[in-house]
Design an enzyme around this catalytic site. Structure first.
Site, PDB file in Angstrom:
ATOM      1  CB  THR A 157      -1.487  -5.498   4.465  1.00  0.00           C
ATOM      2  OG1 THR A 157      -1.511  -5.318   3.031  1.00  0.00           O
ATOM      3  CG2 THR A 157      -2.903  -5.516   4.972  1.00  0.00           C
ATOM      4  CB  THR A 162      -3.221  -7.139  -0.695  1.00  0.00           C
ATOM      5  OG1 THR A 162      -3.657  -6.365  -1.818  1.00  0.00           O
ATOM      6  CG2 THR A 162      -2.643  -8.456  -1.176  1.00  0.00           C
ATOM      7  CD  GLU A 175      -9.368  -2.172  -6.528  1.00  0.00           C
ATOM      8  OE1 GLU A 175     -10.522  -2.248  -6.063  1.00  0.00           O
ATOM      9  OE2 GLU A 175      -9.136  -2.111  -7.743  1.00  0.00           O
ATOM     10  CG  PHE A 176      -7.418  -7.332  -9.205  1.00  0.00           C
ATOM     11  CD1 PHE A 176      -6.423  -8.275  -9.041  1.00  0.00           C
ATOM     12  CD2 PHE A 176      -8.706  -7.640  -8.778  1.00  0.00           C
ATOM     13  CE1 PHE A 176      -6.693  -9.519  -8.473  1.00  0.00           C
ATOM     14  CE2 PHE A 176      -8.989  -8.883  -8.215  1.00  0.00           C
ATOM     15  CZ  PHE A 176      -7.984  -9.820  -8.061  1.00  0.00           C
ATOM     16  CG  ASN A 202      -0.163  -7.843  -7.100  1.00  0.00           C
ATOM     17  OD1 ASN A 202      -0.671  -7.490  -8.157  1.00  0.00           O
ATOM     18  ND2 ASN A 202      -0.188  -7.091  -6.021  1.00  0.00           N
ATOM     19  N   GLY A 242      14.320  -3.875 -16.877  1.00  0.00           N
ATOM     20  CA  GLY A 242      14.662  -2.580 -16.285  1.00  0.00           C
ATOM     21  C   GLY A 242      15.487  -2.730 -15.024  1.00  0.00           C
ATOM     22  CB  CYS A 261       1.487  -3.975  -4.821  1.00  0.00           C
ATOM     23  SG  CYS A 261       0.225  -2.862  -4.200  1.00  0.00           S
ATOM     24  CE  LYS A 269       1.455  -4.520   0.570  1.00  0.00           C
ATOM     25  NZ  LYS A 269       0.368  -5.480   0.561  1.00  0.00           N
TER      26      LYS A 269
HETATM   27  N1  LIG Z   1      -1.389   0.760  -3.737  1.00  0.00           N
HETATM   28  C1  LIG Z   1      -1.875  -0.091  -4.635  1.00  0.00           C
HETATM   29  O1  LIG Z   1      -1.668   0.050  -5.837  1.00  0.00           O
HETATM   30  C2  LIG Z   1      -2.726  -1.242  -4.187  1.00  0.00           C
HETATM   31  C3  LIG Z   1      -3.441  -1.968  -5.144  1.00  0.00           C
HETATM   32  C4  LIG Z   1      -4.229  -3.024  -4.725  1.00  0.00           C
HETATM   33  C5  LIG Z   1      -4.279  -3.368  -3.378  1.00  0.00           C
HETATM   34  N2  LIG Z   1      -3.541  -2.663  -2.474  1.00  0.00           N
HETATM   35  C6  LIG Z   1      -3.642  -3.036  -1.067  1.00  0.00           C
HETATM   36  O2  LIG Z   1      -4.538  -2.132  -0.433  1.00  0.00           O
HETATM   37  C7  LIG Z   1      -4.100  -1.889   0.915  1.00  0.00           C
HETATM   38  C8  LIG Z   1      -3.894  -0.405   1.120  1.00  0.00           C
HETATM   39  O3  LIG Z   1      -2.846   0.027   0.274  1.00  0.00           O
HETATM   40  P1  LIG Z   1      -2.513   1.563   0.055  1.00  0.00           P
HETATM   41  O4  LIG Z   1      -1.448   1.627  -0.973  1.00  0.00           O
HETATM   42  O5  LIG Z   1      -3.767   2.313  -0.131  1.00  0.00           O
HETATM   43  O6  LIG Z   1      -1.898   1.924   1.494  1.00  0.00           O
HETATM   44  P2  LIG Z   1      -1.654   3.372   2.114  1.00  0.00           P
HETATM   45  O7  LIG Z   1      -0.554   3.206   3.077  1.00  0.00           O
HETATM   46  O8  LIG Z   1      -1.554   4.388   1.017  1.00  0.00           O
HETATM   47  O9  LIG Z   1      -3.010   3.692   2.892  1.00  0.00           O
HETATM   48  C9  LIG Z   1      -3.395   3.050   4.055  1.00  0.00           C
HETATM   49  C10 LIG Z   1      -4.160   4.054   4.913  1.00  0.00           C
HETATM   50  O10 LIG Z   1      -4.695   3.368   6.047  1.00  0.00           O
HETATM   51  C11 LIG Z   1      -4.625   4.221   7.152  1.00  0.00           C
HETATM   52  N3  LIG Z   1      -4.722   3.460   8.400  1.00  0.00           N
HETATM   53  C12 LIG Z   1      -3.798   2.625   8.934  1.00  0.00           C
HETATM   54  N4  LIG Z   1      -4.261   2.102  10.092  1.00  0.00           N
HETATM   55  C13 LIG Z   1      -5.513   2.591  10.263  1.00  0.00           C
HETATM   56  C14 LIG Z   1      -6.503   2.414  11.269  1.00  0.00           C
HETATM   57  N5  LIG Z   1      -6.278   1.614  12.308  1.00  0.00           N
HETATM   58  N6  LIG Z   1      -7.657   3.088  11.141  1.00  0.00           N
HETATM   59  C15 LIG Z   1      -7.889   3.895  10.078  1.00  0.00           C
HETATM   60  N7  LIG Z   1      -6.983   4.108   9.109  1.00  0.00           N
HETATM   61  C16 LIG Z   1      -5.807   3.452   9.193  1.00  0.00           C
HETATM   62  C17 LIG Z   1      -3.296   4.951   6.978  1.00  0.00           C
HETATM   63  O11 LIG Z   1      -3.240   6.144   7.718  1.00  0.00           O
HETATM   64  C18 LIG Z   1      -3.295   5.184   5.457  1.00  0.00           C
HETATM   65  O12 LIG Z   1      -3.872   6.436   5.130  1.00  0.00           O
HETATM   66  C19 LIG Z   1      -2.845  -2.730   1.112  1.00  0.00           C
HETATM   67  O13 LIG Z   1      -3.219  -3.968   1.654  1.00  0.00           O
HETATM   68  C20 LIG Z   1      -2.349  -2.922  -0.308  1.00  0.00           C
HETATM   69  O14 LIG Z   1      -1.587  -4.084  -0.452  1.00  0.00           O
HETATM   70  C21 LIG Z   1      -2.783  -1.611  -2.850  1.00  0.00           C
END
Ligand SMILES: NC(=O)c1ccc[n+]([C@@H]2O[C@H](COP(=O)([O-])OP(=O)(O)OC[C@H]3O[C@@H](n4cnc5c(N)ncnc54)[C@H](O)[C@@H]3O)[C@@H](O)[C@H]2O)c1
Length: 433
Positions: free
Chosen positions: A86, A121, A149-150, A209, A254, A261, A264
């Site tokens: 997102t 998120t 997810e946290f 966050n 820092g 996260c 965004k």
């Molecule tokens: N990275 C973190 O630490 C974290 C922690 C908590 C929450 N989040 C939230 O979780 C969500 C995912 O974050 P992330 O870091 O894993 O993102 P990411 O970009 O690593 O992974 C997202 C995945 O979704 C896939 N995707 C996109 N559109 C798609 C579709 N239409 N069909 C199938 N797959 C599709 C992408 O190819 C990618 O592999 C976000 O909303 C983020 O804010 C992230």
């Protein structure tokens, strides 16, 4: 339980493999066919401690599979997690196009009762829209749940396996019961499941966050004032952290927070505030302080070299936005290196896990060293940007022999100024005399 996780990124891979580890049958779906083909071959696209072993063992035991076929993944699953990205739009709002596309596709595929969970998120109201989009495509009964997810990158598996709490937003007891069953193995030490309405659950994630980001910006601003008044922010940090009402986490000054996260999610909450005519004034300041923090670091470098970086060579330690991940999304290293390049400097960089990601960002505009020492050959200064464990106690005598000038800019305050002065280095920390 049969589970589908849609979106196989940092979150989806961890969620999928941890649910498989607790005995469920999990299929991870992504529309990036190259990613899925690699995962099927055992090539894990990200670095996250413990994740590779977890994926390998669960694939071997046939509890974890990867596919691009969303329809069949939905049909075989009772619970479907949406874990797609997102990212930020130019306005600062969250881009929900992937969430909505997946919701419609789930609706089209549905052939039985399902629980559809927003794990991504998403701003308040999104899970309701997910419900509406699914409704447009199916007459099957289903429930939607918000389950933010946290986990933190760098300790994601650990965090998922031992959560502080599970937040569930739903509007009837049935999906809460199913989700409770799924999470029970992770809550044996007594961490609570907190069930609320859907909008409240969505809000908890942004509030969490934003609060953590606010602590960092607060401390960065205090560090700036420490510099101005001649105080030592490290002692201030310890003084604050020892107060049980405050605690010591997320108080490290820092070069500013980064990653996929905090930047965004603070922007998205500011945007939500605007939409609902409730300005998020504190968060606007949090973002402004953060945006300035990398600039201040660069400014210090420029000042040291009296405004002239032409022909200067810098060894940068750390590219990832934080240690124990390869993730460079919104990393402070990018802002810092781009500014130094624009002022005519040459950069050599090293990161234990983010070299490939660094090459995607900078291409041939910077050099990539095979290790942290080579990175400093002929350098006019070392810039510590990411506080990897391996950087904490280096051989400074060796470093001294390698560098052209003996200057260290410590963007994370991991070194002792007195020690480095005694070794003949000029040392600049954050918020220190
Ligand atoms: N990275 C973190 O630490 C974290 C922690 C908590 C929450 N989040 C939230 O979780 C969500 C995912 O974050 P992330 O870091 O894993 O993102 P990411 O970009 O690593 O992974 C997202 C995945 O979704 C896939 N995707 C996109 N559109 C798609 C579709 N239409 N069909 C199938 N797959 C599709 C992408 O190819 C990618 O592999 C976000 O909303 C983020 O804010 C992230």
């Amino acid at each position: 339980m049969n589970i589908a996780v849609i979106g196989t990124g940092y979150v989806g891979l961890v969620v999928g493999s941890c649910f498989a580890e607790s005995g469920n049958d999990v299929v991870c779906v992504d529309n990036n066919s190259e990613k899925i083909a690699n995962l099927e071959k055992g090539i894990i696209p990200i670095y996250e401690p413990g994740l590779t072993d977890l994926i390998e063992s669960n694939v071997r035991d046939q509890r974890l599979n990867f596919t691009t076929d969303l329809q069949s993944a939905v049909r075989r699953s009772k619970v479907i997690f949406i874990a797609v990205g997102t990212p930020t739009t130019p306005s600062g709002a969250a881009d929900l196009s992937a969430v909505y596309a997946v919701a419609s596709a789930i609706g089209k595929a549905m052939d039985d009762y399902k629980v559809v969970v927003t794990k991504s998120t998403v701003p308040v109201g999104t899970t309701e829209t997910v419900r509406k989009l699914i409704c447009k495509e199916t007459h099957q009964a289903f429930d939607v749940v918000s389950n933010p997810e946290f986990l933190k990158q760098g300790a994601a598996v650990e965090d998922f396996m031992r959560p502080d709490r599970i937040v569930l937003g739903c509007d009837n007891p049935k999906p809460a019961e199913i989700m409770g069953e799924l999470y029970a193995p992770f809550l044996r030490t007594g961490s609570p499941i907190q069930v609320s309405d859907i909008r409240t659950a969505e809000m908890v994630k942004y509030a969490a966050n934003s609060f953590l980001a606010a602590r960092i910006s607060f401390m960065n601003e205090i560090s700036n004032l420490c510099e101005a008044v001649g105080a030592d922010v490290e002692m201030v940090r310890k003084g604050l952290g020892a107060d049980s009402r405050i605690g010591s986490a997320f108080l490290f000054p820092g070069v500013g927070y980064g990653g996929s996260c905090f930047p965004k999610d603070t922007r998205a909450l500011i945007q939500t505030g605007r939409e609902y005519s409730t300005p998020m004034r504190i968060l606007e300041a949090v973002e402004a302080v953060n945006n300035d923090q990398a600039n201040r670091f660069v400014h210090r470098v420029v000042n040291h070299f009296e405004g002239d970086l032409q022909g200067k060579r810098f060894g940068v330690w750390g590219l990832a936005f934080k240690p124990r991940t390869n993730d460079m999304r919104d990393a402070p290293s990018i802002r810092i290196i781009e500014q130094l390049l624009s002022k005519g400097a040459t950069i050599s960089a090293y990161d234990p896990e983010a070299m490939e990601d660094g090459k995607k960002v900078f291409g041939s505009r910077i050099e990539f060293a095979p290790n942290n020492y080579e990175c400093l050959v002929g350098a006019d200064a070392m810039l510590l940007v990411t506080e990897w464990q391996a950087f904490r106690n280096p051989n400074f005598e060796r470093i001294k022999d390698l560098m052209r000038q003996h200057v260290i800019f410590d963007g994370r305050n991991i070194y002792e100024a007195g020690h480095l002065h005694s070794l003949g280095f000029q040392y600049y920390g954050i918020g220190r005399k």
